[in-house]
Design an enzyme around this catalytic site. Structure first.
Site, mmCIF file in Angstrom:
data_model
loop_
_atom_site.group_PDB
_atom_site.id
_atom_site.type_symbol
_atom_site.label_atom_id
_atom_site.label_comp_id
_atom_site.label_asym_id
_atom_site.label_seq_id
_atom_site.Cartn_x
_atom_site.Cartn_y
_atom_site.Cartn_z
ATOM 1 N N PRO A 202 5.782 -2.010 2.017
ATOM 2 C CA PRO A 202 5.583 -1.465 0.661
ATOM 3 C C PRO A 202 5.363 0.041 0.693
ATOM 4 O O PRO A 202 4.696 0.570 1.582
ATOM 5 C CB PRO A 202 4.331 -2.196 0.161
ATOM 6 N N THR A 204 7.657 2.464 1.032
ATOM 7 C CA THR A 204 8.546 3.284 1.854
ATOM 8 C C THR A 204 9.711 3.871 1.070
ATOM 9 O O THR A 204 10.489 4.646 1.620
ATOM 10 C CB THR A 204 9.094 2.451 3.024
ATOM 11 N N GLY A 205 9.870 3.506 -0.205
ATOM 12 C CA GLY A 205 10.892 4.138 -1.032
ATOM 13 C C GLY A 205 12.125 3.300 -1.273
ATOM 14 O O GLY A 205 13.204 3.854 -1.523
ATOM 15 N N LYS A 206 12.010 1.982 -1.243
ATOM 16 C CA LYS A 206 13.180 1.125 -1.438
ATOM 17 C C LYS A 206 13.717 1.241 -2.872
ATOM 18 O O LYS A 206 14.922 1.374 -3.077
ATOM 19 C CB LYS A 206 12.813 -0.328 -1.107
ATOM 20 N N GLU A 423 -21.846 6.631 17.030
ATOM 21 C CA GLU A 423 -20.553 7.300 16.912
ATOM 22 C C GLU A 423 -20.288 8.213 18.099
ATOM 23 O O GLU A 423 -19.143 8.373 18.536
ATOM 24 C CB GLU A 423 -20.490 8.094 15.596
#
Length: 615
Positions: A202, A204-206, A423
């Site tokens: 989802p 990615t520019g389809k 951390e």
């Protein structure tokens, strides 16, 4: 035949409306008050004196009197305030009656009598309007396609607006060439693929790529989502498929874009009872229509999905979707191009380096990068700035990856110290592990559900290839255990907290995958253990069947324990050997709350550190 039926139905409705209006008018005319004669008060008294009046009906407020003349005509008399009127009428033997007080005025009675006729007229009006909408009104429109037609001037999207997916654009260039110059292909017997399936994660520019094809070719562009085909009514989806392809044939050459085709194109017969449900009927009709394009050149179907594994095999065979174009996440160069596109129209300061942003965002899709710059612009506006600086961009990246900062949360000194050492343990182990991702930033500012975070910059090559070595996975487990081990060294085993729960889950998952999926066990050898069984409804993995004995299962557990213990020992050796550096990193975090990569590298360069042993 349908037009004649519509004509006669409309004529009948209009005739019924006319009858209702005439009946209403007649009723209103019939209900009018009969014509009355009005006498003056002196004339009324004169008639009474002559004995011509026998009965008088007085209103309740004594302002009006209703009498009947000798010829039978009703007469209305407006009465003055005369106290002797009753005496005069009594002396002449006139019968006096008082009318009951009216509880409703004229307008209320009129509206009450008109309510139901008006309601009937309004209902007939809307019935006529609905009849104008077409045969069967809205009920018959369920079978119509909901595809949206766009022409090239409306899309205004070309390949110049699509960046970072050059390979996908190259494969679709011939589709544009065919739509523009179909004769050049057909002259030598070439056939363009009838269907092109865009596959990718989802964002990615389809969809943008499909619009760019239509914009470059300058042809009509029909767009519809796979979920818009199927309704609860039987046969509606198949009817919409037929209607869509009829529209496409009438507008050829054109492009039909079906987004999220997996909503309607999933494997047939995947239900528990098999069955021929509405979705499967819709898919059958889609397969039939796509295979019937022999005499309809110039129609190209482009579909998009991020789940190609659940699509029906008949949908992917040659003659339907013969070509699959992978629209993958952009690499470093692709992210640079995408950032340049989305930076248009945004006021960036001189310190904003799109190259650095592209390096900091491996794995980001085009939608992610667009959202990143938008979040940076929002942050700049909140801070009353006129330009977007690199600080806003970095904060936007951190916000997207880990959530917003919780600077208002009050932390005790003990908790702040504990989070700082936790951390610092992650960062120090990661920095001293051979062949591991470099530390990007350390922070003890709470974000989302995390009390602190350590960011690493993933390797571009590893992410693109998806190939991770055994040593890298062992290093990953050691880094994940670094925070827990730092707590043990500084505060003792009795003061260890639950903050490492996610780290421990990651370690267990990586270790088990190394044994059962990647064949990285010396005792079990290069063998994959555990068969994957698919979900009968979605095609997803729902469970893993055991294809090994109980003895092998025990061996897997032992091997997982061995890997975890080895990673634990390596991480602890690093922290014990570099205890002074661990204290300095934690102290920097307590004072500044955030330590970047440059500060960490300077600290390591100015101190005598010991690298971790090779796995």
């Amino acid at each position: 035949m349908n037009k004649n039926n519509k004509k006669w139905r409309n004529a009948g409705l209009y005739a019924l409306l006319a009858v209702v209006v005439i009946a209403l008018g007649t009723a209103l005319l019939d209900n009018n008050t009969p014509t009355q004669t009005t006498w003056k008060y002196s004339q009324f008294i004169s008639e009474v004196e002559k004995g011509k009046i026998e009965t008088v009906k007085l209103s309740a407020d004594r302002t009006k009197a209703l009498v009947t003349a000798q010829d039978g005509t009703p007469v209305l008399v407006n009465l003055p305030n005369d106290p002797q009127l009753i005496s005069i009428l009594s002396n002449k033997g006139v019968d006096i009656a008082v009318l009951p007080q009216q509880e409703e005025n004229f307008w209320f009675r009129a509206l009450s009598s008109l309510f139901f006729p008006i309601l009937l007229i309004v209902g007939l009006f809307f019935l006529l309007r609905r009849a104008q909408g077409g045969p069967g009104s809205q009920a018959m429109n369920f079978g119509k396609s909901k595809a949206r037609l766009q022409m090239e001037p409306q899309t205004q999207v070309t390949f110049g607006d699509v960046a970072g997916i050059e390979q996908a654009k190259l494969e679709l260039t011939e589709v544009v060439d065919f739509l523009k110059n179909a004769d050049r292909f057909t002259a030598i017997g070439a056939k363009i693929p009838k269907g092109v399936l865009l596959v990718g994660p989802p964002g990615t520019g389809k969809t943008l790529l499909a619009k760019a094809v239509a914009g470059e070719a300058g042809v009509p562009f029909f767009s519809i989502s796979g979920s818009e085909f199927v309704e609860m009514f039987v046969g509606v989806g198949a009817s919409r498929v037929r209607d869509l392809f009829e529209q496409a044939k009438a507008s050829a050459p054109c492009i039909v874009f079906i987004d999220e085709i997996d909503a309607v194109g999933r494997q047939r017969g995947a239900g528990l009872g098999g069955g021929n449900d509405e979705r499967e009927q819709t898919l059958n009709q889609l397969l039939t229509e796509m295979d019937g394009f022999e005499g309809n050149t110039g129609i190209i179907i482009i579909a998009a999905t991020n789940r190609p594994d659940v699509l029906d095999s008949a949908l992917l065979r040659p003659g339907r979707f013969d070509r699959q174009v992978v629209v993958d996440r952009p690499d470093y160069a692709g992210r640079q191009e995408i950032l340049n596109v989305h930076a248009r129209g945004k006021t960036l300061s001189k310190d904003v380096d799109l190259d650095k942003i592209a390096r900091r965002t491996p794995g980001f899709t085009g939608a992610d990068l667009s959202n990143l710059l938008n979040e940076a612009a929002i942050l700049a506006a909140r801070r009353n700035l006129t330009e977007i600086s690199m600080d806003e961009v970095n904060d936007a990246i951190d916000r997207i990856l880990a959530g917003p900062e919780k600077k208002n949360r009050v932390m005790s000194e003990k908790r702040k110290t504990l989070v700082a050492y936790h951390e610092a343990g992650h960062a120090l182990v990661g920095a001293l592990m051979p062949d591991y991702d470099p530390v990007q930033k350390i922070s003890i500012i709470p974000r989302g559900r995390a009390g602190g975070l350590t960011w690493f910059t993933p390797s571009e090559d590893r992410m693109d290839s998806g190939l991770y070595s055994r040593s890298y996975l062992q290093n990953q487990m050691a880094v994940a255990l670094g925070g827990r081990i730092a707590e043990e060294i500084i505060f003792g085993e009795e003061e260890v907290t639950t903050g490492a729960s996610n780290d421990l889950q990651q370690v267990a998952r990586v270790a088990r995958q190394m044994i059962t999926r990647f064949g990285m066990s010396d005792r079990l050898g290069p063998v994959a253990l555990g068969r994957q069984s698919g979900n009968v409804f979605l095609g997803r993995d729902i469970a893993s069947d055991r294809d090994f004995s109980d003895h092998t299962a025990a061996t897997i557990d032992e091997e997982v324990r061995t890997l975890v213990d080895h990673a634990y020992k390596r991480a602890k050796d690093v922290l014990v050997d570099n205890r002074q550096v661990l204290d300095k990193i934690a102290q920097m975090l307590i004072e500044k709350e955030t330590v970047d990569a440059e500060e960490l590298q300077n600290l390591l360069a100015t101190n005598d550190v010991k690298m971790a042993a090779i796995a």
